[in-house]
Design an enzyme around this catalytic site. Structure first.
Site, PDB file in Angstrom:
ATOM      1  N   VAL A 148       0.838  -1.206   0.000  1.00 42.88           N
ATOM      2  CA  VAL A 148       0.000   0.000   0.000  1.00 42.88           C
ATOM      3  C   VAL A 148       0.873   1.256   0.000  1.00 42.88           C
ATOM      4  O   VAL A 148       0.645   2.184  -0.786  1.00 42.88           O
ATOM      5  CB  VAL A 148      -0.973  -0.005   1.201  1.00 42.88           C
ATOM      6  CG1 VAL A 148      -1.710   1.323   1.305  1.00 42.88           C
ATOM      7  CG2 VAL A 148      -1.971  -1.151   1.058  1.00 42.88           C
ATOM      8  N   GLU A 181     -10.321   6.620   6.398  1.00 43.04           N
ATOM      9  CA  GLU A 181     -11.306   6.136   5.421  1.00 43.04           C
ATOM     10  C   GLU A 181     -10.897   4.794   4.807  1.00 43.04           C
ATOM     11  O   GLU A 181     -11.735   3.941   4.547  1.00 43.04           O
ATOM     12  CB  GLU A 181     -11.458   7.196   4.314  1.00 43.04           C
ATOM     13  CG  GLU A 181     -12.537   6.936   3.308  1.00 43.04           C
ATOM     14  CD  GLU A 181     -13.941   7.133   3.858  1.00 43.04           C
ATOM     15  OE1 GLU A 181     -14.293   8.256   4.224  1.00 43.04           O
ATOM     16  OE2 GLU A 181     -14.683   6.127   3.923  1.00 43.04           O
ATOM     17  N   VAL A 204     -11.600   0.662   6.302  1.00 44.14           N
ATOM     18  CA  VAL A 204     -12.777  -0.199   6.096  1.00 44.14           C
ATOM     19  C   VAL A 204     -13.317   0.098   4.700  1.00 44.14           C
ATOM     20  O   VAL A 204     -13.428   1.259   4.321  1.00 44.14           O
ATOM     21  CB  VAL A 204     -13.893   0.106   7.120  1.00 44.14           C
ATOM     22  CG1 VAL A 204     -15.048  -0.867   6.981  1.00 44.14           C
ATOM     23  CG2 VAL A 204     -13.368   0.079   8.535  1.00 44.14           C
ATOM     24  N   GLY A 228      -2.375  -9.117  -4.188  1.00 42.53           N
ATOM     25  CA  GLY A 228      -2.061  -8.115  -3.152  1.00 42.53           C
ATOM     26  C   GLY A 228      -3.251  -7.792  -2.267  1.00 42.53           C
ATOM     27  O   GLY A 228      -3.265  -6.752  -1.609  1.00 42.53           O
ATOM     28  N   GLU A 251      -3.760 -10.110   3.709  1.00 46.78           N
ATOM     29  CA  GLU A 251      -2.852  -9.590   4.735  1.00 46.78           C
ATOM     30  C   GLU A 251      -1.537 -10.368   4.652  1.00 46.78           C
ATOM     31  O   GLU A 251      -1.516 -11.498   4.138  1.00 46.78           O
ATOM     32  CB  GLU A 251      -3.469  -9.802   6.119  1.00 46.78           C
ATOM     33  CG  GLU A 251      -4.731  -9.005   6.356  1.00 46.78           C
ATOM     34  CD  GLU A 251      -4.504  -7.515   6.239  1.00 46.78           C
ATOM     35  OE1 GLU A 251      -3.634  -6.984   6.941  1.00 46.78           O
ATOM     36  OE2 GLU A 251      -5.184  -6.882   5.425  1.00 46.78           O
ATOM     37  N   LYS A 284     -12.253  -4.486  11.483  1.00 42.88           N
ATOM     38  CA  LYS A 284     -13.015  -3.477  10.731  1.00 42.88           C
ATOM     39  C   LYS A 284     -14.377  -3.246  11.388  1.00 42.88           C
ATOM     40  O   LYS A 284     -14.868  -2.110  11.453  1.00 42.88           O
ATOM     41  CB  LYS A 284     -13.175  -3.925   9.273  1.00 42.88           C
ATOM     42  CG  LYS A 284     -11.857  -3.877   8.496  1.00 42.88           C
ATOM     43  CD  LYS A 284     -11.974  -4.580   7.159  1.00 42.88           C
ATOM     44  CE  LYS A 284     -10.681  -4.493   6.359  1.00 42.88           C
ATOM     45  NZ  LYS A 284     -10.658  -5.404   5.214  1.00 42.88           N
ATOM     46  N   GLY A 309      -6.776  -3.908  -2.231  1.00 43.24           N
ATOM     47  CA  GLY A 309      -5.960  -3.717  -3.429  1.00 43.24           C
ATOM     48  C   GLY A 309      -5.137  -2.456  -3.241  1.00 43.24           C
ATOM     49  O   GLY A 309      -5.635  -1.451  -2.736  1.00 43.24           O
TER      50      GLY A 309
END
Ligand code: HSE
Length: 446
Positions: A33, A143, A146, A201, A204, A219, A316
């Site tokens: 990420v 944001e 979740v 991807g 986890e 979440k 993603g």
């Protein structure tokens, strides 16, 4: 259709390009990420009303091969350098609790707005972090934690009537939804489907967090804080992993007109909070049954706006990066903490039935009633009439499959009418004692 060429841009548009300003960002973590954030920040240059300069990027190992070209990035292994790079916004995508917690607290205490996609950090340390943000008067936005690609938390934060929510049913984990969808659609095996999710991807670093439901539980806790102001620890949530679902469950669910999906559900319209994470039989008429692959969705039960349904990509690197960068723009414009935590989203104030309740978190229970999807397995089920036996014990059966006798075992799938969980389990115990069968059951959702 009329085609209007050279239509002038309307002057009052709320999405008019604002003057470009550069936002300095310190990124903690340059994994899937974090790398996507740096790449998107570079690609978006010149196309957005904001441009991003990565002021520093905290990594564990600067020599590690990465999916992005990190040569031009100011990499550092020292968290102090990241905080000292005078960022307008600190982005935390390290994942996990430490060192993320300490660094986020340091940034907030230093008056630096923080954006995080880290649901684990928020689920376990939310109370401490939001207090620190409120005390410092700086935003802590999340944001992407979740429904990563669906900007709905901030929308609700700004709309007090829409966020008068008393519960939700959701698909919050892209990896497990991807796995169950592939098992239902293509008859794929569990391991094969999980490997494709990992390659893309979505999963986890430790995929057991996805498969065993911990990711969705975290979440769900973020949502309970955001929507209702409840400080609920992940260990309080009843969860079941999806590894117990097999291809034949999906086949028989489909024959009943539904499918098995990884659902996270919560309801706080009564005196307790009911919450559950795990596989659920979802009827084909329910919109959640059509949420496929890595898509996520949430159906919110609201007091004034009926059911609100949000859906979109839940995982993603690029979709998460886009949501994080939008949060960065918002955090850099906003001088105040914007988490709903500081102004409870709970409907109590508006709903006389709920008004007496304090912000104390009520007891948390699991799903207790409703219908059930049941699989019975034994070596000799054919000799017992399980549906009749269960009916005689007060469990009304809505659908029953034929007995499936593959692999030398007898299996049968049932869909019950609404029935209390304790009642169902007692009846299944009696059935098991009489016939020697074993039972597996999951909630069923209309
Ligand atoms: N592993 C998570 C998922 C990533 O599959 O949904 C997004 O939080």
């Amino acid at each position: 259709m009329t085609i209007v060429a050279n239509a002038p841009r309307v002057q009052h548009s709320t999405i008019d390009p604002a003057p470009v300003r550069e936002i300095r960002v310190a990124v903690l973590g340059l994994g899937q990420v974090g790398g996507a954030i740096a790449a998107l920040a570079a690609r978006a240059r010149g196309t957005l009303p904001a441009s991003f300069e990565v002021a520093s990027a905290l990594v564990r190992d600067p020599r590690k091969p990465r999916a992005i070209d990190a040569a031009a990035l100011p990499l550092t292994t020292d968290p102090r350098t990241a905080l000292a790079s005078k960022p307008d916004v600190l982005v935390e995508v390290l994942g996990g609790i430490e060192p993320a917690r300490t660094l986020v607290l340091e940034a907030l205490n230093a008056g630096i707005p923080v954006v995080t996609a880290n649901k684990t950090l928020l689920a376990y340390c939310g109370a401490e972090l939001f207090s620190a943000a409120a005390a410092a008067g700086v935003p802590l936005l999340y944001e992407a934690s979740v429904l990563a690609g669906v900007p709905f938390l901030g929308t609700l934060g700004r709309r007090p009537l829409a966020r008068s929510v008393t519960g939700f049913r959701a698909i919050l984990n892209g990896t497990s939804n991807f796995v169950l969808t592939r098992m239902a659609r293509d008859g794929a095996g569990f391991a094969e489907a999980l490997t494709s999710a990992q390659r893309a991807g979505f999963a986890e670093p430790d995929p057991s967090k996805d498969i065993e439901g911990d990711d969705a539980v975290e979440k769900l806790c973020v949502l309970l804080r955001h929507l209702a102001g409840f400080d609920i620890h992940p260990s309080q949530i009843d969860k079941t992993g999806i590894a117990g679902v097999d291809g034949r469950d999906q086949q028989h669910a489909s024959a009943f007109g539904g499918t098995v999906r990884p659902v996270a559900a919560a309801d706080w319209s009564g005196e307790t909070v009911t919450a559950y994470v795990g596989p659920v039989y979802v009827e084909g008429t329910n919109a959640l049954s059509r949420v496929d692959g890595v898509q996520n969705a949430i159906a919110l039960t609201t007091l004034w706006s009926g059911e609100l349904f949000f859906s979109g990509p839940g995982a993603g690197p690029t979709v998460t990066a886009a949501t994080v960068l939008d949060d960065v723009v918002e955090a850099s414009q906003n001088g105040e903490a914007t988490s709903i935590e500081h102004e409870p989203a709970s409907p109590r104030a508006a709903n006389p039935r709920l008004r007496h309740r304090s912000r104390q978190t009520p007891p948390v229970t699991s799903v207790n009633d409703g219908a059930w999807f049941v699989r019975l397995t034994s070596s000799s089920l054919g000799e017992a009439d399980a549906p009749s036996l269960l009916a005689s014990l007060g469990v009304r059966i809505r659908r029953a499959s034929c007995i499936d006798a593959r692999s030398g075992r007898h299996s049968q799938w049932l869909l019950t009418h609404p029935c209390g969980r304790a009642h169902l389990d007692a009846a299944l115990d009696v059935l098991s004692a009489k016939t020697g069968c074993s039972a597996w059951r999951i909630p069923a959702l209309e």
